[in-house]
Write a protein that holds these residues in place. Sequence first.
Motif, PDB file in Angstrom:
ATOM      1  N   TYR A  99       0.843  -1.196   0.000  1.00 41.41           N
ATOM      2  CA  TYR A  99       0.000   0.000   0.000  1.00 41.41           C
ATOM      3  C   TYR A  99       0.878   1.246   0.000  1.00 41.41           C
ATOM      4  N   HIS A 100       0.465   2.252  -0.752  1.00 40.01           N
ATOM      5  CA  HIS A 100       1.174   3.533  -0.774  1.00 40.01           C
ATOM      6  C   HIS A 100       0.202   4.627  -0.344  1.00 40.01           C
ATOM      7  N   ASP A 101       0.675   5.527   0.506  1.00 40.00           N
ATOM      8  CA  ASP A 101      -0.140   6.662   0.950  1.00 40.00           C
ATOM      9  C   ASP A 101      -1.500   6.237   1.487  1.00 40.00           C
ATOM     10  N   VAL A 102      -1.469   5.534   2.601  1.00 41.21           N
ATOM     11  CA  VAL A 102      -2.714   5.135   3.271  1.00 41.21           C
ATOM     12  C   VAL A 102      -2.716   5.688   4.683  1.00 41.21           C
ATOM     13  N   THR A 103      -3.918   5.970   5.171  1.00 41.85           N
ATOM     14  CA  THR A 103      -4.071   6.434   6.540  1.00 41.85           C
ATOM     15  C   THR A 103      -4.821   5.366   7.317  1.00 41.85           C
ATOM     16  N   GLY A 104      -4.292   5.027   8.477  1.00 41.79           N
ATOM     17  CA  GLY A 104      -4.948   3.975   9.250  1.00 41.79           C
ATOM     18  C   GLY A 104      -4.274   3.746  10.585  1.00 41.79           C
ATOM     19  N   THR A 105      -4.593   2.580  11.157  1.00 42.44           N
ATOM     20  CA  THR A 105      -4.183   2.263  12.527  1.00 42.44           C
ATOM     21  C   THR A 105      -3.453   0.924  12.580  1.00 42.44           C
ATOM     22  N   ILE A 106      -2.394   0.877  13.366  1.00 45.68           N
ATOM     23  CA  ILE A 106      -1.694  -0.374  13.659  1.00 45.68           C
ATOM     24  C   ILE A 106      -1.893  -0.690  15.135  1.00 45.68           C
ATOM     25  N   ILE A 107      -2.242  -1.949  15.402  1.00 43.63           N
ATOM     26  CA  ILE A 107      -2.359  -2.434  16.775  1.00 43.63           C
ATOM     27  C   ILE A 107      -1.254  -3.452  17.007  1.00 43.63           C
ATOM     28  N   GLY A 108      -0.586  -3.362  18.148  1.00 38.89           N
ATOM     29  CA  GLY A 108       0.458  -4.345  18.418  1.00 38.89           C
ATOM     30  C   GLY A 108       0.697  -4.559  19.899  1.00 38.89           C
TER      31      GLY A 108
END
Length: 234
Positions: A150-159
Amino acid sequence: MEDNHIYQYSLLNALMDGVSETGITVSKFATKGNQGLGTFARMNGELLFLDSKVYQLQAEGNVREAGPDDQIPFAVSTQFVSQHTRTVAMNDKNAIDDALNAFKHYAKNLFMSYRVHGHFQYLKCRTVRGQEYKGQPLSELGKKQSVEEYHDVTGTIIGFRTPSNWQGFGVAGEHLHFINDERTAGGHVLELQADEVEIQIAVANNVHIELPTSEDFNSASLNTDDEGVKNVEG
Ligand SMILES: [Zn+2]
């Protein structure tokens, strides 16, 4: 769930052994905090739990909201309340470890949970395609994963970060799942790059484990396969 307690269903070693026919239901799991990750029955895709919703990140990067009766053979969650927020640049996945290490309450032998949100210039994600036969070990599935960029995406990472000597017990350090803001794409993060994202961090020292009572679980060897874990963590 109390703030920043961790809930875990089953053991990573059981999943490595291919124990994934049944588990806790989505509706029950959704009561165990506000964010988390895991997988689904037969390891069909990656699970991401975010703001009380459970998503199934499927092969080819597709996303579906899980049904209340879907079964979860392995998952980890927490009632996440951030203790520390900072804005960082991430040239690669190691930047997450650096951010965790820089937190003044960082503790090598405690668990940590985190959430990253913002605009990513680049993300490479994988999704497990699911077992081809009952009991197929996770290490075998890793070879047939679906990989998306993916290029230029806005979102969330959970870890979560698990202390290194707990490897076979649960989600290990390099395990993080992404979903975009539109909830239309996501997966298990392999690589990332971001000029500026926000990371929120919390330390956890309470872990609640619920074990399956199934025949499959009780006949699993539960040996720790360090090499195999490393391969699937990516
Ligand atoms: Zn994953």
